[in-house]
Motif scaffolding. Structure first.
Motif, PDB file in Angstrom:
ATOM      1  N   TYR A 196      -5.907   1.134  -2.012  1.00  0.00           N
ATOM      2  CA  TYR A 196      -6.282   2.203  -1.074  1.00  0.00           C
ATOM      3  C   TYR A 196      -7.789   2.415  -1.076  1.00  0.00           C
ATOM      4  O   TYR A 196      -8.422   2.538  -0.024  1.00  0.00           O
ATOM      5  N   ARG A 197      -8.377   2.437  -2.261  1.00  0.00           N
ATOM      6  CA  ARG A 197      -9.821   2.657  -2.328  1.00  0.00           C
ATOM      7  C   ARG A 197     -10.602   1.453  -1.795  1.00  0.00           C
ATOM      8  O   ARG A 197     -11.742   1.580  -1.372  1.00  0.00           O
ATOM      9  N   MET A 198      -9.999   0.291  -1.846  1.00  0.00           N
ATOM     10  CA  MET A 198     -10.675  -0.896  -1.303  1.00  0.00           C
ATOM     11  C   MET A 198     -10.644  -0.893   0.227  1.00  0.00           C
ATOM     12  O   MET A 198     -11.588  -1.331   0.872  1.00  0.00           O
ATOM     13  N   VAL A 199      -9.525  -0.440   0.826  1.00  0.00           N
ATOM     14  CA  VAL A 199      -9.393  -0.575   2.294  1.00  0.00           C
ATOM     15  C   VAL A 199      -9.320   0.764   3.032  1.00  0.00           C
ATOM     16  O   VAL A 199      -9.471   0.813   4.239  1.00  0.00           O
ATOM     17  N   TYR A 200      -9.067   1.849   2.297  1.00  0.00           N
ATOM     18  CA  TYR A 200      -8.969   3.190   2.863  1.00  0.00           C
ATOM     19  C   TYR A 200      -8.070   3.279   4.090  1.00  0.00           C
ATOM     20  O   TYR A 200      -8.457   3.793   5.142  1.00  0.00           O
ATOM     21  N   ASN A 201      -6.899   2.743   3.934  1.00  0.00           N
ATOM     22  CA  ASN A 201      -5.890   2.882   4.985  1.00  0.00           C
ATOM     23  C   ASN A 201      -4.534   2.829   4.292  1.00  0.00           C
ATOM     24  O   ASN A 201      -4.269   1.902   3.526  1.00  0.00           O
ATOM     25  N   ASN A 202      -3.727   3.825   4.566  1.00  0.00           N
ATOM     26  CA  ASN A 202      -2.473   3.979   3.841  1.00  0.00           C
ATOM     27  C   ASN A 202      -1.527   2.775   4.023  1.00  0.00           C
ATOM     28  O   ASN A 202      -1.008   2.215   3.055  1.00  0.00           O
ATOM     29  N   GLU A 203      -1.350   2.377   5.273  1.00  0.00           N
ATOM     30  CA  GLU A 203      -0.401   1.285   5.544  1.00  0.00           C
ATOM     31  C   GLU A 203      -0.890  -0.036   4.971  1.00  0.00           C
ATOM     32  O   GLU A 203      -0.118  -0.804   4.392  1.00  0.00           O
ATOM     33  N   ASP A 204      -2.185  -0.317   5.169  1.00  0.00           N
ATOM     34  CA  ASP A 204      -2.733  -1.568   4.637  1.00  0.00           C
ATOM     35  C   ASP A 204      -2.640  -1.591   3.110  1.00  0.00           C
ATOM     36  O   ASP A 204      -2.309  -2.619   2.513  1.00  0.00           O
ATOM     37  N   ALA A 205      -2.940  -0.441   2.487  1.00  0.00           N
ATOM     38  CA  ALA A 205      -2.885  -0.372   1.022  1.00  0.00           C
ATOM     39  C   ALA A 205      -1.456  -0.609   0.530  1.00  0.00           C
ATOM     40  O   ALA A 205      -1.233  -1.297  -0.472  1.00  0.00           O
ATOM     41  N   TRP A 206      -0.510  -0.045   1.247  1.00  0.00           N
ATOM     42  CA  TRP A 206       0.914  -0.228   0.891  1.00  0.00           C
ATOM     43  C   TRP A 206       1.268  -1.713   0.934  1.00  0.00           C
ATOM     44  O   TRP A 206       1.856  -2.258   0.009  1.00  0.00           O
ATOM     45  N   ASP A 207       0.894  -2.382   2.040  1.00  0.00           N
ATOM     46  CA  ASP A 207       1.202  -3.812   2.178  1.00  0.00           C
ATOM     47  C   ASP A 207       0.496  -4.641   1.116  1.00  0.00           C
ATOM     48  O   ASP A 207       1.082  -5.550   0.524  1.00  0.00           O
ATOM     49  N   LEU A 208      -0.783  -4.328   0.889  1.00  0.00           N
ATOM     50  CA  LEU A 208      -1.547  -5.114  -0.090  1.00  0.00           C
ATOM     51  C   LEU A 208      -1.000  -4.922  -1.509  1.00  0.00           C
ATOM     52  O   LEU A 208      -0.940  -5.865  -2.289  1.00  0.00           O
ATOM     53  N   ALA A 209      -0.598  -3.686  -1.821  1.00  0.00           N
ATOM     54  CA  ALA A 209      -0.028  -3.430  -3.152  1.00  0.00           C
ATOM     55  C   ALA A 209       1.288  -4.199  -3.303  1.00  0.00           C
ATOM     56  O   ALA A 209       1.551  -4.806  -4.351  1.00  0.00           O
ATOM     57  N   GLN A 210       2.080  -4.192  -2.246  1.00  0.00           N
ATOM     58  CA  GLN A 210       3.354  -4.931  -2.316  1.00  0.00           C
ATOM     59  C   GLN A 210       3.102  -6.437  -2.453  1.00  0.00           C
ATOM     60  O   GLN A 210       3.751  -7.113  -3.243  1.00  0.00           O
TER      61      GLN A 210
END
Lengths: 200, 188
Positions: B40-54
């Motif tokens: 989240y702190r790298m991209v500051y977007n909730n959906e993108d952070a969710w996908d990247l974490a997954q």
């Protein structure tokens, strides 16, 4: 130390990463230098600002479904092929890359068979050539397409260096190959080439 | 504390490599918040952070059978996440400008119990300025700054995560802080 030298060390001083003798030098300097005192104060204030960003956590509802979605995606990627529509969408983009890779592999394979140049020298040349992005990718393609992937892995297993860590990262984490090859130092490249030469 | 964490991770990784699938679930539960937070702190977007974490955990699942413990599990996991975020950033055409609405979207925040509307607006503006300033950093500097500032990693751990020397980590951190200070002069 003068003000310029002190200011270059202020961050390390503030986070406590300097040896004692440097800490003392800076403290002595600060006692009589309002400019450096102001610099340190500004640094502290800037860093304090970042403690005002909120804590970030998944919301309770998201925490509950995170694992199940990961598991679903793992199952999905392991058992189901890409949808037809997506494959057709990707095909035009892949054609030039696949064609270029095929031509390269064909060309070098023929060259290996027909010339006196040793494979070792060729690999060495390819790996250290200036067009790193292409050559790094090619080396890995070369090992992959010639069935030497397992052998390469074996060599890498017994070879403890940052270069190997980076190669492994590429294989496991899909780091962009151009970045990977560019990040290797000359020494790392030459060490890796030597190992590859021994394998060949 | 760290040793306990490393021991537990190592144990879970070994068991997973020996066929106990459930141990991977334990690792996901243990690190999902940290990885999501970093993404989240790298991209500051909730959906993108969710996908990247997954995606981080999916790549970890695929890579774990080959994981040889040259680094600790969590630095390896952070590394996968940082690489994914950096690659995502290169491909993304999303604007770097962060709006006030982006701040706090879908995240849990520790807010003061009572805050005046003026104070609330000022806080949001400050947070927006901070996030925009972090977004201005080159990816590797940003990763180093975030890993140190918010994840509490040491230089040698960060070096393993971003794939450079400890000296280079120090240099990245130094340049990041200097740039952030310049960008935030109006707030200091």
């Amino acid at each position: 130390m003068n003000c310029k030298e002190i200011q270059l060390k202020l961050l390390e001083y503030w986070v406590g990463e300097l040896p004692d003798n440097l800490n003392r030098s800076i403290e002595n300097h600060m006692k009589t230098c309002p400019i450096c005192q102001k610099e340190l104060e500004g640094l502290k204030k800037t860093m304090d600002l970042f403690s005002q960003l909120p804590e970030i956590e998944l919301e309770p509802e998201q925490q509950g479904k995170f694992l199940s979605e990961v598991r679903n995606k793992i199952r999905h990627t392991q058992t189901r092929p890409l949808p037809q529509r997506r494959m057709w969408w990707l095909l035009p983009r892949l054609v030039p890359a696949l064609a270029a890779a095929s031509i390269l592999i064909f060309f070098v394979t023929m060259k290996l068979k027909s010339s006196d140049v040793k494979q070792t020298n060729l690999v060495s040349k390819i790996f250290t050539s200036p067009s790193l992005s292409l050559s790094g990718e090619f080396v890995l393609n070369y090992f992959g397409t010639n069935g030497n992937g397992a052998a390469l892995n074996e060599v890498l297993t017994g070879f403890d260096s940052t270069a190997v860590d980076k190669i492994e990262d590429y294989l496991i984490n899909q780091t962009e190959i151009s970045d990977l090859v560019k990040s290797l130092t000359d020494e790392e490249k030459s060490q890796l080439v030597q190992k590859i030469e021994k394998m060949l | 504390m760290i040793n306990d964490k490393m021991y537990e991770d190592s144990e879970l990784v070994s068991r997973f490599q020996n066929g106990q699938e459930g141990c991977f679930d334990e690792l996901v539960r243990k690190y999902q918040n940290k990885i999501y937070s970093l993404a989240y702190r790298m991209v500051y977007n909730n959906e993108d952070a969710w996908d990247l974490a997954q995606d981080t955990f999916i790549q970890a699942y695929n890579g774990l059978p080959k994981f040889k413990r040259k680094s600790t599990f969590y630095t390896w996991l952070y590394r996968i996440c940082v690489n994914l975020c950096i690659n995502f950033g290169k491909k993304s055409v999303r604007s770097k400008t962060i709006s006030l609405e982006d701040i706090g979207e879908g995240i849990v925040m520790n807010l003061p119990a009572r805050e005046t509307p003026e104070a609330d607006l000022r806080r949001k503006k400050l947070q927006s300025a901070l996030v925009s300033a972090i977004s201005e950093l080159p990816e590797q500097q940003r990763a180093v700054f975030l890993l140190r500032q918010y994840e509490g990693l040491k230089n040698n751990e960060i070096a393993k995560v971003v794939g450079c020397s400890s000296g280079a980590v120090k240099a990245h951190y130094f340049h990041a802080v200097r740039k952030l200070r310049n960008l935030l002069q109006g707030w200091v």
